[in-house]
Design a protein around this motif. Structure first.
Motif, PDB file in Angstrom:
ATOM      1  N   GLY A 447     -35.974 -43.034  20.871  1.00  0.00           N
ATOM      2  CA  GLY A 447     -34.796 -43.824  21.205  1.00  0.00           C
ATOM      3  C   GLY A 447     -33.587 -42.948  21.474  1.00  0.00           C
ATOM      4  N   ILE A 448     -33.415 -41.897  20.660  1.00  0.00           N
ATOM      5  CA  ILE A 448     -32.295 -40.965  20.862  1.00  0.00           C
ATOM      6  C   ILE A 448     -32.431 -40.255  22.209  1.00  0.00           C
ATOM      7  CG2 ILE A 448     -31.316 -38.782  20.024  1.00  0.00           C
ATOM      8  CD1 ILE A 448     -31.878 -39.785  17.177  1.00  0.00           C
ATOM      9  N   LEU A 449     -33.664 -39.888  22.573  1.00  0.00           N
ATOM     10  CA  LEU A 449     -33.889 -39.254  23.875  1.00  0.00           C
ATOM     11  C   LEU A 449     -33.437 -40.170  25.007  1.00  0.00           C
ATOM     12  CD1 LEU A 449     -35.162 -37.013  25.646  1.00  0.00           C
ATOM     13  CD2 LEU A 449     -37.335 -38.234  25.445  1.00  0.00           C
ATOM     14  N   ILE A 450     -33.761 -41.451  24.902  1.00  0.00           N
ATOM     15  CA  ILE A 450     -33.376 -42.406  25.949  1.00  0.00           C
ATOM     16  C   ILE A 450     -31.861 -42.628  25.962  1.00  0.00           C
ATOM     17  CG2 ILE A 450     -33.618 -44.812  26.700  1.00  0.00           C
ATOM     18  CD1 ILE A 450     -36.000 -43.005  27.339  1.00  0.00           C
ATOM     19  N   ILE A 451     -31.224 -42.580  24.785  1.00  0.00           N
ATOM     20  CA  ILE A 451     -29.756 -42.675  24.754  1.00  0.00           C
ATOM     21  C   ILE A 451     -29.157 -41.590  25.636  1.00  0.00           C
ATOM     22  CG2 ILE A 451     -27.691 -42.347  23.330  1.00  0.00           C
ATOM     23  CD1 ILE A 451     -29.084 -43.691  21.039  1.00  0.00           C
ATOM     24  N   PHE A 452     -29.679 -40.374  25.491  1.00  0.00           N
ATOM     25  CA  PHE A 452     -29.150 -39.256  26.275  1.00  0.00           C
ATOM     26  C   PHE A 452     -29.423 -39.434  27.761  1.00  0.00           C
ATOM     27  CE2 PHE A 452     -27.841 -36.780  22.725  1.00  0.00           C
ATOM     28  CZ  PHE A 452     -27.025 -35.780  23.260  1.00  0.00           C
ATOM     29  N   ILE A 453     -30.637 -39.851  28.114  1.00  0.00           N
ATOM     30  CA  ILE A 453     -30.988 -39.973  29.528  1.00  0.00           C
ATOM     31  C   ILE A 453     -30.162 -41.061  30.209  1.00  0.00           C
ATOM     32  CG2 ILE A 453     -32.837 -40.614  31.127  1.00  0.00           C
ATOM     33  CD1 ILE A 453     -34.809 -39.287  29.189  1.00  0.00           C
ATOM     34  N   ILE A 454     -30.152 -42.254  29.624  1.00  0.00           N
ATOM     35  CA  ILE A 454     -29.439 -43.384  30.240  1.00  0.00           C
ATOM     36  C   ILE A 454     -27.927 -43.222  30.094  1.00  0.00           C
ATOM     37  CG2 ILE A 454     -29.147 -45.884  30.259  1.00  0.00           C
ATOM     38  CD1 ILE A 454     -31.873 -44.868  31.288  1.00  0.00           C
ATOM     39  N   GLY A 455     -27.471 -42.745  28.924  1.00  0.00           N
ATOM     40  CA  GLY A 455     -26.032 -42.544  28.724  1.00  0.00           C
ATOM     41  C   GLY A 455     -25.469 -41.547  29.712  1.00  0.00           C
ATOM     42  N   ALA A 456     -26.197 -40.438  29.928  1.00  0.00           N
ATOM     43  CA  ALA A 456     -25.732 -39.431  30.886  1.00  0.00           C
ATOM     44  C   ALA A 456     -25.802 -39.960  32.316  1.00  0.00           C
ATOM     45  CB  ALA A 456     -26.580 -38.168  30.748  1.00  0.00           C
ATOM     46  N   TRP A 457     -26.830 -40.744  32.604  1.00  0.00           N
ATOM     47  CA  TRP A 457     -26.994 -41.318  33.947  1.00  0.00           C
ATOM     48  C   TRP A 457     -25.851 -42.293  34.254  1.00  0.00           C
ATOM     49  CZ3 TRP A 457     -32.166 -44.109  35.657  1.00  0.00           C
ATOM     50  CH2 TRP A 457     -32.114 -44.380  37.028  1.00  0.00           C
ATOM     51  N   ALA A 458     -25.534 -43.145  33.325  1.00  0.00           N
ATOM     52  CA  ALA A 458     -24.476 -44.137  33.553  1.00  0.00           C
ATOM     53  C   ALA A 458     -23.096 -43.496  33.526  1.00  0.00           C
ATOM     54  CB  ALA A 458     -24.574 -45.241  32.506  1.00  0.00           C
ATOM     55  N   GLY A 459     -22.871 -42.595  32.554  1.00  0.00           N
ATOM     56  CA  GLY A 459     -21.563 -41.958  32.436  1.00  0.00           C
ATOM     57  C   GLY A 459     -20.577 -42.814  31.670  1.00  0.00           C
ATOM     58  N   ALA A 460     -19.550 -42.180  31.178  1.00  0.00           N
ATOM     59  CA  ALA A 460     -18.559 -42.874  30.349  1.00  0.00           C
ATOM     60  C   ALA A 460     -17.811 -43.951  31.121  1.00  0.00           C
ATOM     61  CB  ALA A 460     -17.571 -41.860  29.771  1.00  0.00           C
ATOM     62  N   SER A 461     -17.584 -43.722  32.404  1.00  0.00           N
ATOM     63  CA  SER A 461     -16.780 -44.669  33.189  1.00  0.00           C
ATOM     64  C   SER A 461     -17.555 -45.916  33.589  1.00  0.00           C
ATOM     65  CB  SER A 461     -16.242 -43.974  34.451  1.00  0.00           C
ATOM     66  OG  SER A 461     -17.319 -43.498  35.245  1.00  0.00           O
ATOM     67  N   HIS A 462     -18.864 -45.916  33.402  1.00  0.00           N
ATOM     68  CA  HIS A 462     -19.678 -47.079  33.778  1.00  0.00           C
ATOM     69  C   HIS A 462     -20.421 -47.662  32.577  1.00  0.00           C
ATOM     70  CE1 HIS A 462     -19.082 -45.033  37.671  1.00  0.00           C
ATOM     71  NE2 HIS A 462     -19.120 -46.265  38.183  1.00  0.00           N
ATOM     72  N   GLY A 463     -19.787 -47.606  31.421  1.00  0.00           N
ATOM     73  CA  GLY A 463     -20.374 -48.230  30.236  1.00  0.00           C
ATOM     74  C   GLY A 463     -21.575 -47.498  29.686  1.00  0.00           C
ATOM     75  N   GLY A 464     -21.572 -46.171  29.774  1.00  0.00           N
ATOM     76  CA  GLY A 464     -22.725 -45.386  29.345  1.00  0.00           C
ATOM     77  C   GLY A 464     -23.052 -45.513  27.873  1.00  0.00           C
ATOM     78  N   VAL A 465     -22.041 -45.753  27.026  1.00  0.00           N
ATOM     79  CA  VAL A 465     -22.281 -45.852  25.588  1.00  0.00           C
ATOM     80  C   VAL A 465     -23.149 -47.066  25.271  1.00  0.00           C
ATOM     81  CG1 VAL A 465     -21.211 -46.212  23.336  1.00  0.00           C
ATOM     82  CG2 VAL A 465     -20.189 -44.601  24.950  1.00  0.00           C
TER      83      VAL A 465
END
Length: 684
Positions: A447-465
């Motif tokens: 799950g943590i791995l996916i947080i990094f992949i999707i969070g980085a893909w979306a970015g902070a400006s597009h609701g990555g958190v």
């Protein structure tokens, strides 16, 4: 270690002739195995519902306080037996159906599936991390101008869990034969639960079986009383025998100590010796060499005050993931190759002896198979779950997720979900394989791995958190339910329970959990206004950790410490190389080659559990040298008793915690200099 459906070409490893006298299934020869539909009784479902509610409260309490949830398989099996026996006595009817071990196994499966949602549902981790309470507590003092959050609500939690919680059940069903029969994975909790259930239902008059049951209950009693005794000394953090610096305080700092855990001593007695040694080797490489050396680079490779994924934790988590992925992908390819080879053999048509020399052993090398293995394999493969059911179910839930989840989390785009479902079967296989070797489920790590992949893909400006945390929930549930299902399949295999009844009971239990767990969490959430806040009665510690990880993830992999990805590439390559070496050398020597999956787990967890396992393996080894016949006859029963006793203690300890009872003593160890300062302070 390969097998086809033709009995004449079986060539996987089988127990030695010394072990063939341990034919448990001959004891049950006079007892009919009911059809799979009759294993799913009304009373089993009623008892499962009641126990599912009770266990959901227990798991939720543990999730929101310590975040640590033990395996409940054994407790569920024991209480299922007790309540069905009580049901039969209360009814007092001559037409009562006999209570079989298959029905007992179905109850255990259903209860664990139900209570498992309270853990994999993320109420103490990724789901709570989305709340405004956790968001404000985590971002206090930061420079963030806008804070993303989504407060818990039954209106979206229940649909979310229904969408994501069933997919894992379909992801590994096609590989159940390979994992349990071909790879012969032990799944220690599943094996121990099966031994316990078999002991409850052993017919009278079987001498060996009765002796094995006595051994199981002897070690069960010792393990339970030892856990009870330890509880009195755990009045604070770092207190008790589980924090005993058996190898010295400096070694304790790097998690080298024996924590007196009967569970992992028992696991070491069940697992092959090489698994325990592999885990210890991984602990020595990581906590004995790598992490102490990397710590000398603090302030250079990573921030001196960093305690998040951009610090030492980043190395520990991602190096472990890389090694697990290398091992998992290699064995997944190996499993798929085996499946294709079996299909090729079937395709030979009328020549049932047609084999591939590169995969099958010569006919003269075909080993004998024990009666137990023959009987269990027959039942396990009889009620097949068609592959088309698994594929259709997986694809169907993937499509539903891509439609529904973006309406619950607008930050989570449909193409993010598509990518998750494409990689999920690989990670689910890795988790199920690792759990089969060591009894550790690492669903949270994936799950943590996916947080990094999707969070980085979306970015902070597009609701990555929020996108990362929601994506974590999808992967967490898939990986968790996959390992749980195969653990239960192992129990079913050893109790002659139909895979179909196991699968259906898992589906029913999961559906129960998708309703019960959110409602239980809602009770806690509404009753305690400070839930999730540090220092509160229910601090939900992992929620803060997951939120911090998501905050780092939106910065991309560049936020990881220096050279972290280099270590990951090396670990991935080493895992594949070690597996290739094991498969290419003479079997006489390959049994001494370590398993990368077992080596990887201590990289994050620490080597203390590996020390427990090695002590268990050493006990069995010495026992075998002193009296091999008795070790073969009673070793598994003794190990199961140790695991069961410690597992059952979680129930009274949880009840004590719910009642507010606290241990009276804190046993803690100090260095001589620290102790002198404490004495001086107390005397001043």
């Amino acid at each position: 270690m390969a097998e086809s459906d033709h009995d004449t070409v079986v060539s996987y490893d089988t127990p030695s002739e010394d072990n063939e006298k341990l034919e448990v299934e001959r004891v049950f020869d006079g007892m009919e195995v009911p059809p799979w539909r009759k294993q799913l009784t009304f009373r089993a479902m009623v008892v499962s519902l009641f126990l599912g509610i009770v266990f959901s409260f227990i798991v939720m309490k543990l999730n929101l306080t310590t975040g640590l949830v033990p395996s409940l398989n054994i407790s569920a099996g024991l209480l299922g037996f007790f309540f069905i026996k009580l049901w039969i006595k209360v009814i007092l009817s001559s037409g009562v159906l006999p209570f079989t071990r298959q029905e007992n196994t179905v109850i255990q499966t259903c209860v664990v599936a139900c209570a498992g949602i309270a853990s994999s549902g993320g109420f103490g981790s990724y789901l709570s991390a989305m709340s405004e309470r956790t968001a404000n507590a985590t971002s206090a003092g930061s420079s963030q101008t806008t804070i993303e959050y989504k407060n818990p609500s039954l209106s979206w939690m229940i649909p979310f869990l229904f969408v994501v919680s069933f997919t894992g059940l379909f992801s590994v069903v096609p590989l159940r034969k390979i994992m349990i029969i071909d790879f012969k994975l032990t799944y220690p909790s599943g094996t121990a639960t099966a031994h316990l259930i078999n002991s409850f239902h052993t017919p009278e008059g079987a001498k060996l079986a009765k002796k094995q049951v006595r051994q199981l209950w002897k070690f069960f009693s010792f393990s339970f009383m030892w856990s009870f005794f330890q509880w009195f000394y755990t009045a604070g953090d770092g207190c008790g025998f589980s924090s005993f610096p058996t190898l010295g305080l400096q070694a304790y700092k790097y998690k080298f100590y024996f924590d007196f855990s009967a569970t992992y001593v028992g696991v070491g007695m069940i697992c092959p010796y090489i698994i325990s040694i592999s885990a210890l080797l991984g602990g020595i490489i990581s906590w004995g060499l790598m992490w102490p050396l990397i710590e000398t680079k603090k302030g250079d490779w990573y921030s001196a005050d960093s305690t998040s994924m951009s610090g030492l934790l980043g190395y520990q988590v991602f190096v472990m993931i890389a090694m697990i992925l290398g091992d998992g992908l290699y064995n997944l390819a190996k499993a798929l190759r085996r499946t294709l080879m079996e299909l090729y053999v079937r395709y030979q048509g009328s020549n049932k002896f047609a084999v591939l020399p590169s995969v099958m052993s010569p006919p003269q090398e075909i080993p004998r198979i024990s009666y137990d293995d023959q009987r269990r394999k027959e039942v396990f493969l009889n009620d097949r779950i068609p592959v088309w059911v698994a594929v259709t179910g997986y694809v169907g839930f993937a499509v539903i997720s891509m439609i529904v989840l973006p309406h619950i989390f607008h930050q989570l785009k449909w193409y993010y979900i598509l990518v998750i479902y494409l990689v999920a079967p690989i990670l689910a296989f890795c988790n199920a394989y690792g759990s089969g070797l060591t009894d550790f489920s690492l669903a949270s790590i994936y799950g943590i791995l996916i947080i990094f992949i999707i969070g980085a893909w979306a970015g902070a400006s597009h609701g990555g958190v929020l996108a990362g945390l929601a994506a974590c929930g999808v992967m967490f549930n898939i990986a968790s339910t996959a390992s749980d299902l195969l653990t239960d399949f192992k129990t079913g295999y050893l109790t002659l329970t139909s895979p179909r009844s196991m699968f259906v009971s898992q589906v029913i239990g999961t559906a129960m959990g998708c309703i019960i767990s959110p409602c239980v969490f809602w009770v806690f959430y509404k009753a305690f206004s400070d839930l999730g806040l540090p220092g509160s009665q229910y601090p939900s510690p992992y929620a803060t950790i997951y939120r911090s990880i998501a905050d780092v993830a939106v910065q991309g992999f560049s936020a990881l410490p220096k050279h972290c990805l280099t270590f990951c590439y090396a670990s991935f390559a080493v895992a594949i190389l070690v597996n290739a070496v094991r498969d290419s050398i003479n079997p006489k020597y390959s049994k001494y080659v370590p398993f990368p999956m077992a080596m990887a787990i201590p990289f994050y967890v620490g080597p203390y559990f590996a020390i427990d396992m090695c002590i268990g393996s050493l006990i069995l080894f010495i026992w075998s040298k002193v009296d091999k016949a008795k070790a073969d006859a009673y070793g598994a029963a003794a190990a199961s008793g140790l695991i069961c006793g410690d597992g059952i203690w979680t129930l009274p300890s949880s009840v004590l915690a719910l009642a507010g009872a606290k241990p009276p003593i804190c046993m803690k160890f100090l260095s001589r200099s620290t102790n002198a300062r404490v004495d001086a302070f107390l005397n001043s």
